[in-house]
Design an enzyme around this catalytic site. Structure first.
Site, PDB file in Angstrom:
ATOM      1  N   CYS A  30     -23.348  18.945 -28.000  1.00  0.00           N
ATOM      2  CA  CYS A  30     -24.793  18.750 -28.139  1.00  0.00           C
ATOM      3  C   CYS A  30     -25.199  17.324 -27.785  1.00  0.00           C
ATOM      4  O   CYS A  30     -26.215  17.095 -27.127  1.00  0.00           O
ATOM      5  CB  CYS A  30     -25.239  19.120 -29.549  1.00  0.00           C
ATOM      6  SG  CYS A  30     -24.434  18.163 -30.855  1.00  0.00           S
TER       7      CYS A  30
ATOM      8  N   CYS B 146     -24.840  24.986 -27.344  1.00  0.00           N
ATOM      9  CA  CYS B 146     -24.039  25.335 -28.518  1.00  0.00           C
ATOM     10  C   CYS B 146     -24.039  26.848 -28.756  1.00  0.00           C
ATOM     11  O   CYS B 146     -23.015  27.442 -29.054  1.00  0.00           O
ATOM     12  CB  CYS B 146     -24.569  24.609 -29.748  1.00  0.00           C
ATOM     13  SG  CYS B 146     -23.542  24.795 -31.216  1.00  0.00           S
TER      14      CYS B 146
ATOM     15  N   ASN C 190       0.835  -1.188   0.000  1.00  0.00           N
ATOM     16  CA  ASN C 190       0.000   0.000   0.000  1.00  0.00           C
ATOM     17  C   ASN C 190       0.879   1.250   0.000  1.00  0.00           C
ATOM     18  O   ASN C 190       1.271   1.757   1.042  1.00  0.00           O
ATOM     19  CB  ASN C 190      -0.930  -0.001   1.215  1.00  0.00           C
ATOM     20  CG  ASN C 190      -1.922   1.137   1.195  1.00  0.00           C
ATOM     21  OD1 ASN C 190      -1.745   2.125   0.484  1.00  0.00           O
ATOM     22  ND2 ASN C 190      -2.972   1.012   1.981  1.00  0.00           N
TER      23      ASN C 190
ATOM     24  N   CYS D 295      -2.205   5.222   0.207  1.00  0.00           N
ATOM     25  CA  CYS D 295      -3.115   5.850   1.164  1.00  0.00           C
ATOM     26  C   CYS D 295      -2.753   7.326   1.327  1.00  0.00           C
ATOM     27  O   CYS D 295      -1.632   7.660   1.700  1.00  0.00           O
ATOM     28  CB  CYS D 295      -3.028   5.135   2.509  1.00  0.00           C
ATOM     29  SG  CYS D 295      -4.139   5.822   3.754  1.00  0.00           S
TER      30      CYS D 295
ATOM     31  N   CYS E 201     -36.302  13.639 -31.093  1.00  0.00           N
ATOM     32  CA  CYS E 201     -36.118  14.938 -30.435  1.00  0.00           C
ATOM     33  C   CYS E 201     -37.382  15.340 -29.670  1.00  0.00           C
ATOM     34  O   CYS E 201     -38.500  15.273 -30.197  1.00  0.00           O
ATOM     35  CB  CYS E 201     -35.766  16.002 -31.469  1.00  0.00           C
ATOM     36  SG  CYS E 201     -35.511  17.653 -30.764  1.00  0.00           S
TER      37      CYS E 201
END
Length: 439
Positions: free
Chosen positions: A388, A355, A134, A137, A345
């Protein structure tokens, strides 16, 4: 059905899903329940010297999304607060009862050879299959010269790894910290020290949120708090990148990797494996949803593998690595344009607002005779940025459609707009070595 069994640097398990070293693997009761649920292995919560660590209350906090969905999880708990003797006894019993499951023991000790030399034979005597160092940590233990304090110094990583290889026959897995500039440096150091594998990522330094009335962060210990280790789905993108960096580095390209960080379903696991992981470790998802989640993980991964024709894990392991490269080798002549499926849509306008306000003004808003709104892509203005598609709440309503430009592949090193463009011959050579370019 696809074969999910793995052999990870000599450690065998019936499937690649392991529980990471954390609260869920702190005692025999938990680990047995995990094995009964179907986990292929565990990394036992980090052992250290006696007397054991002392933990505080409270220990966890979270970063929430809508409807209190836990996006990120913060933890200030230290390594095991149970004695070494109890842990070793339980590890021995569980491994004896479940010989087919991978049993990895996580360790953290001071940067002195003697403590490592003393504990490793004790761990080996339990019948464990391997050890995990380890070095990641980020809270509490670094203040004592351990954990990330070691993982952030490649020389220390190499030194301690070499000690462990000297004093044990077990496979040595080095767990790396993400709290570093370039994860390839400690990975190379681990390899130089003789590591059999690396695992990553450990948790990310974090403060999730504050109590603005008390002016104290969470988790609050009385009237104070501290930074903790951040995990959960929010860290998955960081983890995937770091796994890929090690997998495509020429020095560490063949080094086995155990992937950790935000894995909560079979798809997450498949992505880690495709980018270089030979096994995957899960913690936060199990803490939030229980051990039974592994059933869906195994079933989903096996069904996907069958669908794709992958007979075993090795069939798609590292398959995405050759397609991961440096930005300068991407095709500058590739072009994609957004397309809106008008049948799907819902007219919310989110794509238009995003946009129009923040991107390229490439979506037009039309008001129809009936008052309805229709959104259309202005092809000549669209640069294919994907914004978009990302903001659209309807799946598959907006698609990014590749365009036929008639232009050959050209990367930035070849682009005449680049004042430092190379010759085409030199650039072609660079492109073929993109995935193995040294740091």
């Amino acid at each position: 059905m696809a074969d999910l069994s793995i052999d990870f640097c000599g450690i065998k398990s019936p499937n690649p899903f392991w529980l990471a070293s954390a609260p869920p693997t702190d005692k025999a009761y938990n680990v047995v329940r995990a094995f009964e649920a179907g986990w292929g292995g565990v990394v036992w919560k980090t052992l250290g010297e006696d007397p054991p660590a002392v933990n505080v209350s409270s220990r966890y906090s979270a970063h929430y999304g809508k409807n209190r969905e836990v996006i990120g999880f913060n933890n200030i708990e230290l390594i095991t607060d149970r004695s070494l003797e109890i842990n070793l006894r339980e590890i021995t019993a569980v491994k004896k009862a479940w010989p087919d499951r991978a049993m990895i023991v996580s360790l953290m000790l001071p940067c002195e050879e003697a403590p490592w030399a003393a504990i490793l034979p004790l761990v080996e005597a339990t019948g464990a299959d391997g050890i995990e160092l380890n070095f990641g940590c980020p809270h509490g233990m670094p203040e004592r010269g351990m954990g990330a304090a070691v993982g952030q110094v490649p020389e220390y990583v190499q030194m301690v790894t070499a000690w462990c290889k000297k004093h044990t026959r077990l496979p040595v897995i080095v767990k790396l910290t993400p709290n570093i500039t370039d994860v390839r440096a400690p990975a190379r150091a681990a390899l130089a020290g003789g590591a059999d594998a690396v695992s990553l990522i450990n948790t990310v330094n974090s403060i999730t949120h504050l109590d603005l009335d008390r002016m104290v962060a969470f988790p609050a210990v009385g009237n104070a708090s501290t930074h903790g280790g951040y995990c959960g789905s929010a860290v998955k993108p960081i983890a995937l990148n770091m796994v890929a960096e090690i997998a495509r580095d020429p020095v560490t390209a063949g080094l086995p990797i155990s992937g950790i960080g935000g894995i909560g379903n079979w798809r997450d696991a498949a992505e880690f494996i495709a980018l270089g992981a030979g096994s995957v470790q899960v913690c936060t998802a199990a803490m939030l949803h229980g051990f039974r989640i592994v059933e869906e993980m195994k079933d989903g991964l096996a069904r996907w593998m069958d669908e794709k024709g992958y007979a075993d894990i090795a069939a798609f392991s590292r398959k995405a690595v050759p397609n991961t490269t440096d930005w300068k080798y991407l095709d500058m002549n590739f072009q994609t344009i957004a397309h809106i499926d008008q049948d799907k849509c819902i007219g919310c306008g989110k794509c238009f607002v995003a946009c129009e306000d923040t991107s390229h003004q490439a979506i037009a808003q039309r008001i129809m005779e009936n008052g309805a709104r229709r959104y259309e892509v202005i092809r000549d203005e669209c640069v294919g940025c994907n914004l978009c598609e990302i903001t659209c709440p309807v799946e598959a309503c907006i698609a990014m459609v590749p365009q036929e430009t008639g232009k050959p592949y050209m990367n930035w090193t070849q682009d005449p707009r680049n004042p430092r463009a190379e010759s085409r011959a030199d650039a072609a050579v660079g492109q073929t070595t993109a995935v193995i370019e040294p740091a």
